[in-house]
Design a protein around this motif. Structure first.
Motif, short mmCIF file in Angstrom:
data_model
loop_
_atom_site.label_atom_id
_atom_site.label_comp_id
_atom_site.label_asym_id
_atom_site.label_seq_id
_atom_site.Cartn_x
_atom_site.Cartn_y
_atom_site.Cartn_z
N GLY A 101 18.69 6.01 -11.92
CA GLY A 101 18.36 5.91 -10.10
C GLY A 101 17.02 5.44 -10.16
O GLY A 101 16.21 5.67 -11.10
N LEU A 102 16.85 4.81 -9.09
CA LEU A 102 15.44 4.41 -8.76
C LEU A 102 14.91 5.06 -7.34
O LEU A 102 15.47 5.14 -6.54
CB LEU A 102 15.05 3.04 -8.48
CG LEU A 102 15.67 1.99 -9.78
CD1 LEU A 102 15.65 0.61 -9.54
CD2 LEU A 102 14.82 2.52 -10.91
N LEU A 103 13.68 5.58 -7.33
CA LEU A 103 13.17 5.96 -6.00
C LEU A 103 12.11 4.92 -5.77
O LEU A 103 11.15 4.70 -6.86
CB LEU A 103 12.58 7.35 -6.25
CG LEU A 103 13.31 8.54 -6.61
CD1 LEU A 103 12.59 9.83 -6.82
CD2 LEU A 103 14.58 8.79 -5.55
N ARG A 104 11.83 4.50 -4.55
CA ARG A 104 10.88 3.43 -4.22
C ARG A 104 10.25 3.76 -3.01
O ARG A 104 10.93 4.31 -1.98
CB ARG A 104 11.64 2.05 -4.31
CG ARG A 104 10.99 1.14 -3.72
CD ARG A 104 11.95 -0.32 -3.73
NE ARG A 104 12.94 -0.25 -2.72
CZ ARG A 104 13.57 -1.47 -2.52
NH1 ARG A 104 13.34 -2.63 -2.97
NH2 ARG A 104 14.34 -1.32 -1.64
N LYS A 105 8.98 3.14 -3.09
CA LYS A 105 8.24 3.19 -1.65
C LYS A 105 7.01 2.39 -1.81
O LYS A 105 6.48 1.74 -2.87
CB LYS A 105 7.56 4.67 -1.54
CG LYS A 105 6.61 5.06 -2.55
CD LYS A 105 6.17 6.55 -1.98
CE LYS A 105 5.27 7.22 -3.04
NZ LYS A 105 4.79 8.36 -2.83
N LEU A 106 6.57 1.86 -0.49
CA LEU A 106 5.40 1.16 -0.46
C LEU A 106 4.09 1.78 -0.40
O LEU A 106 4.08 2.91 0.09
CB LEU A 106 5.59 0.25 0.61
CG LEU A 106 7.07 -0.75 0.82
CD1 LEU A 106 6.65 -1.27 2.40
CD2 LEU A 106 7.12 -1.69 -0.02
N VAL A 107 3.36 1.24 -1.29
CA VAL A 107 1.99 1.96 -1.48
C VAL A 107 0.82 0.76 -1.16
O VAL A 107 1.20 -0.39 -1.26
CB VAL A 107 1.86 2.50 -2.90
CG1 VAL A 107 2.92 3.77 -2.90
CG2 VAL A 107 2.01 1.59 -3.91
N TRP A 108 -0.45 1.30 -0.98
CA TRP A 108 -1.65 0.32 -0.89
C TRP A 108 -1.71 -0.16 -2.18
O TRP A 108 -1.84 0.43 -3.13
CB TRP A 108 -2.70 1.29 -0.48
CG TRP A 108 -2.52 1.73 1.09
CD1 TRP A 108 -2.06 3.03 1.83
CD2 TRP A 108 -2.87 0.89 2.27
NE1 TRP A 108 -2.12 2.91 2.85
CE2 TRP A 108 -2.52 1.81 3.35
CE3 TRP A 108 -3.48 -0.21 2.53
CZ2 TRP A 108 -2.97 1.42 4.61
CZ3 TRP A 108 -3.52 -0.81 3.75
CH2 TRP A 108 -3.50 0.41 4.59
N ARG A 109 -2.11 -1.53 -1.82
CA ARG A 109 -2.35 -2.58 -3.29
C ARG A 109 -3.41 -1.76 -4.11
O ARG A 109 -3.35 -1.61 -5.21
CB ARG A 109 -2.69 -3.88 -2.69
CG ARG A 109 -2.98 -4.72 -3.94
CD ARG A 109 -3.30 -6.01 -3.13
NE ARG A 109 -2.97 -7.18 -4.12
CZ ARG A 109 -2.67 -8.58 -3.93
NH1 ARG A 109 -2.38 -8.61 -2.59
NH2 ARG A 109 -2.41 -9.14 -4.84
N ASN A 110 -4.72 -1.30 -3.22
CA ASN A 110 -5.81 -0.86 -3.91
C ASN A 110 -5.58 0.67 -4.42
O ASN A 110 -6.43 1.08 -4.93
CB ASN A 110 -6.85 -1.17 -3.12
CG ASN A 110 -7.20 -2.59 -3.05
OD1 ASN A 110 -6.86 -3.31 -3.85
ND2 ASN A 110 -7.82 -3.02 -2.06
#
Length: 173
Positions: A101-110
């Protein structure tokens, strides 16, 4: 004769110094901030993978954190904000059974420990990284240099493919 020898030695030294100066930015780039934060830990393996090919002409940089055990995996879950989705018992069970399974989210690049939020403009892709938690391994993968919607789609496609093709993502070995 010694003047010629010294001249060649000096030329070689200058060549080596220039070569080192040119290659130095590549070495620095290879060590992301998050990699540097985790590289000293003995309970996990931290890796930076530069120019990982995800499509014919699309390459991304990836930071990978692979825990040695479920305790270290749960520390990563907490560090990267997945504790609402995975309890310590969930982490232990998933790693023991190798439940994919994969949990995914967008995060700040820095700051990959901070959620980005919704994408509201094409410029937002330059500000994000894609953070993925692999439940079977307890590993964190951070896809850097997303930059465009097209690159984001390639990353998403790779992640979908990785659920059925275990060799699609980088291996800790």
């Amino acid at each position: 004769m010694t003047c010629k020898t010294n001249k060649h030695i000096i030329q070689l030294a200058i060549f080596l110094i220039i070569s080192f100066a040119i290659l130095m930015p590549v070495v620095v780039q290879a060590q992301t901030k998050i990699y540097k934060e985790y590289e000293h830990r003995t309970d996990l393996t931290a890796m930076c993978i530069l120019n990982f090919t995800i499509a014919d002409s699309v390459k991304v940089d990836i930071t990978v954190l692979v825990p040695n055990d479920a305790d270290a995996a749960y520390e990563l879950v907490k560090d990267f904000g997945f504790e609402n989705a995975m309890t310590k018992e969930d982490v232990e069970e998933a790693m023991r059974t190798e439940e994919e399974g994969l949990l995914r989210k967008l995060v700040w690049r820095n700051n990959p420990k901070k959620r980005f939020g919704p994408i509201t403009s094409p410029d937002d892709y330059k500000k994000i990284s894609v953070l993925v938690y692999n439940t079977a391994k307890g590993a964190i993968l951070i896809f850097h240099n997303v930059d465009t919607i097209e690159r984001y789609k390639f990353i998403s496609s790779l992640l979908t493919k990785s659920l059925t093709d275990k060799e699609a993502l980088p291996d800790s070995n």
